[in-house]
Structures are given as C-alpha cells and as structure tokens.
Design a protein around this motif. Structure first.
Motif, PDB file in Angstrom:
ATOM      1  N   VAL A 187     -15.364   3.711   3.175  1.00 43.74           N
ATOM      2  CA  VAL A 187     -14.404   3.847   2.087  1.00 43.74           C
ATOM      3  C   VAL A 187     -14.318   5.308   1.672  1.00 43.74           C
ATOM      4  O   VAL A 187     -15.339   5.983   1.516  1.00 43.74           O
ATOM      5  CB  VAL A 187     -14.815   2.986   0.882  1.00 43.74           C
ATOM      6  N   GLY A 188     -13.087   5.779   1.492  1.00 40.95           N
ATOM      7  CA  GLY A 188     -12.874   7.137   1.039  1.00 40.95           C
ATOM      8  C   GLY A 188     -11.861   7.191  -0.079  1.00 40.95           C
ATOM      9  O   GLY A 188     -11.337   6.170  -0.536  1.00 40.95           O
ATOM     10  N   ASP A 189     -11.544   8.387  -0.515  1.00 36.62           N
ATOM     11  CA  ASP A 189     -10.585   8.591  -1.594  1.00 36.62           C
ATOM     12  C   ASP A 189      -9.180   8.129  -1.215  1.00 36.62           C
ATOM     13  O   ASP A 189      -8.360   7.832  -2.082  1.00 36.62           O
ATOM     14  CB  ASP A 189     -10.559  10.091  -1.951  1.00 36.62           C
ATOM     15  N   LEU A 190      -8.906   8.022   0.107  1.00 35.40           N
ATOM     16  CA  LEU A 190      -7.573   7.656   0.571  1.00 35.40           C
ATOM     17  C   LEU A 190      -7.503   6.255   1.174  1.00 35.40           C
ATOM     18  O   LEU A 190      -6.497   5.897   1.789  1.00 35.40           O
ATOM     19  CB  LEU A 190      -7.079   8.678   1.601  1.00 35.40           C
ATOM     20  N   GLY A 191      -8.571   5.455   1.025  1.00 35.34           N
ATOM     21  CA  GLY A 191      -8.497   4.098   1.533  1.00 35.34           C
ATOM     22  C   GLY A 191      -9.793   3.619   2.153  1.00 35.34           C
ATOM     23  O   GLY A 191     -10.883   4.131   1.850  1.00 35.34           O
ATOM     24  N   ARG A 192      -9.666   2.664   3.061  1.00 35.34           N
ATOM     25  CA  ARG A 192     -10.836   2.028   3.673  1.00 35.34           C
ATOM     26  C   ARG A 192     -10.553   1.772   5.142  1.00 35.34           C
ATOM     27  O   ARG A 192      -9.464   1.305   5.515  1.00 35.34           O
ATOM     28  CB  ARG A 192     -11.134   0.714   2.947  1.00 35.34           C
ATOM     29  N   MET A 193     -11.532   2.049   6.010  1.00 32.61           N
ATOM     30  CA  MET A 193     -11.442   1.731   7.432  1.00 32.61           C
ATOM     31  C   MET A 193     -12.527   0.736   7.790  1.00 32.61           C
ATOM     32  O   MET A 193     -13.679   0.879   7.353  1.00 32.61           O
ATOM     33  CB  MET A 193     -11.576   2.994   8.287  1.00 32.61           C
ATOM     34  N   VAL A 194     -12.162  -0.260   8.589  1.00 32.75           N
ATOM     35  CA  VAL A 194     -13.085  -1.333   8.951  1.00 32.75           C
ATOM     36  C   VAL A 194     -13.069  -1.534  10.455  1.00 32.75           C
ATOM     37  O   VAL A 194     -11.983  -1.637  11.057  1.00 32.75           O
ATOM     38  CB  VAL A 194     -12.702  -2.656   8.254  1.00 32.75           C
ATOM     39  N   ILE A 195     -14.250  -1.567  11.044  1.00 36.76           N
ATOM     40  CA  ILE A 195     -14.383  -1.977  12.439  1.00 36.76           C
ATOM     41  C   ILE A 195     -15.073  -3.331  12.463  1.00 36.76           C
ATOM     42  O   ILE A 195     -16.189  -3.489  11.976  1.00 36.76           O
ATOM     43  CB  ILE A 195     -15.197  -0.963  13.257  1.00 36.76           C
ATOM     44  N   GLU A 196     -14.378  -4.314  13.015  1.00 35.24           N
ATOM     45  CA  GLU A 196     -14.921  -5.666  13.150  1.00 35.24           C
ATOM     46  C   GLU A 196     -14.112  -6.401  14.200  1.00 35.24           C
ATOM     47  O   GLU A 196     -12.899  -6.205  14.303  1.00 35.24           O
ATOM     48  CB  GLU A 196     -14.881  -6.415  11.816  1.00 35.24           C
ATOM     49  N   ASN A 197     -14.796  -7.224  14.980  1.00 36.63           N
ATOM     50  CA  ASN A 197     -14.138  -8.009  16.029  1.00 36.63           C
ATOM     51  C   ASN A 197     -13.342  -7.132  16.987  1.00 36.63           C
ATOM     52  O   ASN A 197     -12.219  -7.466  17.393  1.00 36.63           O
ATOM     53  CB  ASN A 197     -13.225  -9.069  15.402  1.00 36.63           C
ATOM     54  N   ASP A 198     -13.928  -5.981  17.346  1.00 37.93           N
ATOM     55  CA  ASP A 198     -13.326  -5.053  18.310  1.00 37.93           C
ATOM     56  C   ASP A 198     -11.972  -4.515  17.857  1.00 37.93           C
ATOM     57  O   ASP A 198     -11.112  -4.199  18.673  1.00 37.93           O
ATOM     58  CB  ASP A 198     -13.182  -5.715  19.693  1.00 37.93           C
ATOM     59  N   LYS A 199     -11.783  -4.398  16.542  1.00 36.05           N
ATOM     60  CA  LYS A 199     -10.550  -3.844  16.004  1.00 36.05           C
ATOM     61  C   LYS A 199     -10.868  -2.818  14.925  1.00 36.05           C
ATOM     62  O   LYS A 199     -11.858  -2.955  14.201  1.00 36.05           O
ATOM     63  CB  LYS A 199      -9.663  -4.946  15.410  1.00 36.05           C
ATOM     64  N   LEU A 200     -10.010  -1.808  14.816  1.00 34.70           N
ATOM     65  CA  LEU A 200     -10.114  -0.808  13.757  1.00 34.70           C
ATOM     66  C   LEU A 200      -8.908  -0.965  12.837  1.00 34.70           C
ATOM     67  O   LEU A 200      -7.760  -0.820  13.273  1.00 34.70           O
ATOM     68  CB  LEU A 200     -10.149   0.604  14.347  1.00 34.70           C
ATOM     69  N   THR A 201      -9.161  -1.287  11.581  1.00 35.03           N
ATOM     70  CA  THR A 201      -8.110  -1.500  10.597  1.00 35.03           C
ATOM     71  C   THR A 201      -8.229  -0.462   9.494  1.00 35.03           C
ATOM     72  O   THR A 201      -9.322  -0.224   8.965  1.00 35.03           O
ATOM     73  CB  THR A 201      -8.188  -2.906   9.984  1.00 35.03           C
ATOM     74  N   PHE A 202      -7.096   0.151   9.140  1.00 32.39           N
ATOM     75  CA  PHE A 202      -7.047   1.178   8.103  1.00 32.39           C
ATOM     76  C   PHE A 202      -6.238   0.627   6.930  1.00 32.39           C
ATOM     77  O   PHE A 202      -5.060   0.320   7.063  1.00 32.39           O
ATOM     78  CB  PHE A 202      -6.384   2.436   8.673  1.00 32.39           C
ATOM     79  N   TYR A 203      -6.878   0.486   5.771  1.00 34.06           N
ATOM     80  CA  TYR A 203      -6.207   0.120   4.542  1.00 34.06           C
ATOM     81  C   TYR A 203      -5.891   1.424   3.805  1.00 34.06           C
ATOM     82  O   TYR A 203      -6.711   1.950   3.067  1.00 34.06           O
ATOM     83  CB  TYR A 203      -7.086  -0.811   3.704  1.00 34.06           C
ATOM     84  N   ARG A 204      -4.708   1.947   4.055  1.00 31.46           N
ATOM     85  CA  ARG A 204      -4.327   3.308   3.667  1.00 31.46           C
ATOM     86  C   ARG A 204      -3.663   3.311   2.295  1.00 31.46           C
ATOM     87  O   ARG A 204      -2.683   2.593   2.057  1.00 31.46           O
ATOM     88  CB  ARG A 204      -3.356   3.868   4.718  1.00 31.46           C
ATOM     89  N   LEU A 205      -4.215   4.101   1.368  1.00 24.62           N
ATOM     90  CA  LEU A 205      -3.608   4.254   0.059  1.00 24.62           C
ATOM     91  C   LEU A 205      -2.421   5.206   0.147  1.00 24.62           C
ATOM     92  O   LEU A 205      -2.498   6.254   0.794  1.00 24.62           O
ATOM     93  CB  LEU A 205      -4.628   4.802  -0.941  1.00 24.62           C
ATOM     94  N   ARG A 206      -1.327   4.834  -0.488  1.00 20.74           N
ATOM     95  CA  ARG A 206      -0.165   5.707  -0.510  1.00 20.74           C
ATOM     96  C   ARG A 206      -0.447   6.958  -1.347  1.00 20.74           C
ATOM     97  O   ARG A 206       0.086   8.042  -1.082  1.00 20.74           O
ATOM     98  CB  ARG A 206       1.047   4.958  -1.082  1.00 20.74           C
ATOM     99  N   GLN A 207      -1.303   6.805  -2.334  1.00 19.67           N
ATOM    100  CA  GLN A 207      -1.698   7.904  -3.215  1.00 19.67           C
ATOM    101  C   GLN A 207      -3.215   7.876  -3.328  1.00 19.67           C
ATOM    102  O   GLN A 207      -3.814   6.805  -3.410  1.00 19.67           O
ATOM    103  CB  GLN A 207      -1.051   7.708  -4.594  1.00 19.67           C
ATOM    104  N   SER A 208      -3.856   9.021  -3.326  1.00 15.22           N
ATOM    105  CA  SER A 208      -5.319   9.035  -3.402  1.00 15.22           C
ATOM    106  C   SER A 208      -5.789   8.375  -4.688  1.00 15.22           C
ATOM    107  O   SER A 208      -5.101   8.417  -5.719  1.00 15.22           O
ATOM    108  CB  SER A 208      -5.853  10.464  -3.324  1.00 15.22           C
ATOM    109  N   GLU A 209      -6.951   7.767  -4.627  1.00 14.92           N
ATOM    110  CA  GLU A 209      -7.499   7.122  -5.820  1.00 14.92           C
ATOM    111  C   GLU A 209      -7.693   8.143  -6.927  1.00 14.92           C
ATOM    112  O   GLU A 209      -7.439   7.845  -8.114  1.00 14.92           O
ATOM    113  CB  GLU A 209      -8.825   6.448  -5.471  1.00 14.92           C
ATOM    114  N   THR A 210      -8.116   9.338  -6.576  1.00 14.53           N
ATOM    115  CA  THR A 210      -8.339  10.382  -7.579  1.00 14.53           C
ATOM    116  C   THR A 210      -7.041  10.731  -8.302  1.00 14.53           C
ATOM    117  O   THR A 210      -7.000  10.814  -9.537  1.00 14.53           O
ATOM    118  CB  THR A 210      -8.912  11.642  -6.908  1.00 14.53           C
ATOM    119  N   GLU A 211      -5.977  10.923  -7.547  1.00 17.29           N
ATOM    120  CA  GLU A 211      -4.691  11.269  -8.135  1.00 17.29           C
ATOM    121  C   GLU A 211      -4.128  10.104  -8.955  1.00 17.29           C
ATOM    122  O   GLU A 211      -3.586  10.289 -10.047  1.00 17.29           O
ATOM    123  CB  GLU A 211      -3.712  11.679  -7.043  1.00 17.29           C
ATOM    124  N   PHE A 212      -4.244   8.884  -8.403  1.00 14.10           N
ATOM    125  CA  PHE A 212      -3.757   7.710  -9.128  1.00 14.10           C
ATOM    126  C   PHE A 212      -4.472   7.567 -10.465  1.00 14.10           C
ATOM    127  O   PHE A 212      -3.849   7.334 -11.503  1.00 14.10           O
ATOM    128  CB  PHE A 212      -3.962   6.452  -8.283  1.00 14.10           C
TER     129      PHE A 212
END
Length: 386
Positions: free
Chosen positions: A253-278
């Motif tokens: 997890v970072g300021d711009l979202g979350r990346m997950v590796i599971e079941n041989d897949k990489l998924t990016f939950y990308r924030l449109r705006q950084s959490e800090t700025e929001f």
C-alpha cells in the motif's frame, strides 16, 4: 574465457536439478565440467547420467584444486555455504550459492568480505527475482506509481510439511542440522522479495514464532512478524509450514493506492488523487479518493533456476550486473535472524542486528539439539543432501 566450466557441490535435489539443465544446454556459455558429493551412490548416479565427460570428486578441496572448473554452484546444507564459498574464492573461482546464503549473518558477512577481496562474480540463487510478477511490481514501485510506501503485508503459508517429511532425515528441522525451520528453509525467497521489491529494510521488528507446532520438531514452523520502517511504514509477514490449504498474498500500500499479487495476478487499485492530497483538500466529511481497479499485464518466463545461472554466467563472461548478487543474501537472512532473535528474547529486534547476541543464542540451540552433529562443524569434504 568463452565458456564457463561449472562444478556443482552436492547432488541432492537442487544440485541434481542444476546439473540436468546444464547438461541440456539451457545456459549459453556454460558447461557442466564437474560434480562433487561425498556419497558414492550419488557419484555413481552422475556417472550413469553424464558419462565420463563430467569429472567426479568426493572431496570439495580436490575439485577446487583440480583445474577443471572456473566457477562453482554450491548446493549443500545451509551451514556449509559460507565456508565452501570462501574456500572457492581462495582458489580463484566464481561462486553461485543456493539460498539461504547461510544460517547466521555474522558468518555470511565474512563470506561477503571474502567475495569482495577475491574480485570474482558472486551470485545467489534467488530465482524468484526473475519471476515476472515480482519484477513488474518492483518496477512500478521504483517508478513511483504507488508513491510513498505505507504498508507491506505478505501471507505465505503454502509450505505444508507433514511429520513424515521431517522424519525423512535426522538433520531436518533441527538447530544443528538446518539452523532453523520455515524461515531458513521454505521462506528465504519471500524474505528477499519482501525487501527487494520495495527497496526498504525495517528499522525494527517484533516476531512471534511457534516452535514445533503440531509437529515433533525443534525449529520454528509458524511465524508472525510486525515491522516498522524509518518513513513510518509498517509491515506484516506471516508464514507457516503446518497449515493447509495455504495462502500466498502480497499486498503493498502506498500514497497512490494498493498493489496485490495473488493467484498469479498483479492487481493495482489506483487512486485518482493521492491520499495525502485528498486528505488535505477534501471537505465533505465521509468520503475517499476515486479508485480504479487495473489488471496489470505481465509477460515472461516464470522464475526458473536456470535464468539466475544464465545471469551469473553472463556476469562472468561479459561483466554485466547480476540480478541477484551474492552479497544481497545478507538482507533476507538479516530479517530471518531478527525474527528469531525477537521471538527468543520476547523483545523488539533492532536493525542493524546484534549479530553476536543472535549467534550466542543460536549456539545454545545447537548445543541442545537432538541432531548429532552440526553441518557447521563438519569438514568441507562432507556434502550431504540439500
């Protein structure tokens, strides 16, 4: 040098696998020139499999001094890796060691110093660094796609081992024979990747280990560790060899979202705006940034062992930087040692690690171990099964 002549020490599971892909010419610029094992039956197997074109030795020093090899792949039990590598460097040989680099950091640090003094190419078999999923995750993090890292969680419990597995060898799951359990035997790749993909080592960690949980063994087979980082980030690492079905889920997890590796897949939950700025600008009470779910495309070969061997050979022949320099084996081992130290002392383990304190406690475990003799105390000419 146009071809690297490779010798393999230890013809157990991993040593035999390395030998086979070398014989099959899966590594360009390399040949299998020699093998070494103290067990007559393994040398006889090598004779049947590889013929007289591959030299066979019962003693490590004999192979090192033979002039038949330029580099060596070390596939012996854990305690032997540093001493065998140091001896190889003294003979002017390049070294690729199986993981882990060793059992305790003080010993591995001495190996790293010998490697630096020798000026030879030194690699470690962290083949998971060639796994496209982890390479992609590391690349995205390094390019700033997640922003500042805030949390790293890994649950890796795919290591189920029954009692019959441990009973198959008297050295297994003992402090004298292996120097640890799930942290040193099953999870070294994940401990390496935990710091490699983010480029971060914790400043301290607290770990809780179960020793012989549901099993008649000496060492840890279930671990939960909590880590803290200089930038305020936290991490959790959970591993087990006594639960099934298992899980393998890495979440960063970072300021711009979350990346997950599971079941041989990489998924990016990308924030449109950084959490800090929001957080700084939003005035609506309840609410959160808009998020996009992105399935990251990943291509390439899975993390196969011969890819690291090829990379090591390329480093010898062409001077290219290594994907997995041997010196970096110290980082994952530091995490492993720190987790055990924290569990043994029921305290936080600070990094840099108190290496003398850890080694002193490990020696106490070794002396009380049910295994008759530690690999560390055996001569270099004893190889055993990996």
């Amino acid at each position: 040098m146009e071809v690297v002549r490779i010798g393999i020490i230890g013809l157990g599971n991993m040593g035999s696998a390395h030998a086979k892909y070398l014989i099959e010419n899966k590594v360009k610029g390399a040949v299998l020139a020699a093998v070494c094992d103290a067990r007559t039956e393994r040398l006889e197997w090598a004779a049947r499999e590889f013929g007289n074109g591959v030299a066979r030795f019962a003693g490590i020093e004999e192979m090192y001094a033979s002039g038949t090899i330029d580099g060596v792949i070390i596939c012996t039990p854990h305690y032997g890796h540093p001493a065998e590598a140091v001896a190889a460097f003294k003979h002017g040989l390049h070294v690729l060691t199986e993981k882990p680099a060793g059992v305790y950091t003080k010993q591995v640090r001495e190996m790293n110093e010998a490697a630096a003094a020798a000026g030879k190419v030194f690699g470690i078999m962290y083949n998971q660094r060639t796994q496209p999923l982890y390479k992609k995750l590391r690349d995205l993090i390094r390019q700033g796609e997640l922003g500042e890292i805030r949390r790293i969680n890994w649950i890796i419990t795919l290591w189920y081992r029954s009692q019959s597995y441990y009973d198959s060898g008297g050295w297994r799951a003992t402090w004298a024979g292996e120097g640890g359990g799930v942290l040193i035997n099953q999870s070294p790749h994940q401990l390496d990747l935990w710091q490699w993909v983010t480029g971060m080592m914790p400043k301290r960690l607290r770990a809780f280990c179960a020793f012989g949980k549901h099993r008649d063994i000496e060492v840890e087979n279930e671990v939960t560790a909590y880590a803290e980082y200089e930038n305020g980030a936290t991490g959790v690492f959970i591993t087990s060899a006594c639960e099934t079905p298992g899980t393998n889920r890495l979440e960063v997890v970072g300021d711009l979202g979350r990346m997950v590796i599971e079941n041989d897949k990489l998924t990016f939950y990308r924030l449109r705006q950084s959490e800090t700025e929001f957080n700084r600008t939003y005035k609506g009470g309840f609410g959160e940034p808009e998020v996009w779910k992105i399935d990251i495309p990943v291509e390439g070969q899975r993390g196969q062992h011969h890819l690291i061997t090829q990379d090591w050979v390329n480093g010898i022949l062409h001077g290219t930087p290594l994907i997995a320099p041997g010196e970096e084996g110290l980082k994952g081992l530091t995490l492993s040692n720190a987790m055990l130290l924290s569990a043994w002392t029921d305290e936080w383990a600070e990094l840099p690690l108190d290496e003398d304190r850890f080694y002193g406690l490990l020696r106490q475990k070794i002396e009380a171990s049910g295994a008759a003799k530690t690999t560390e105390e055996k001569t270099l000419d004893t190889t055993g099964s990996y």
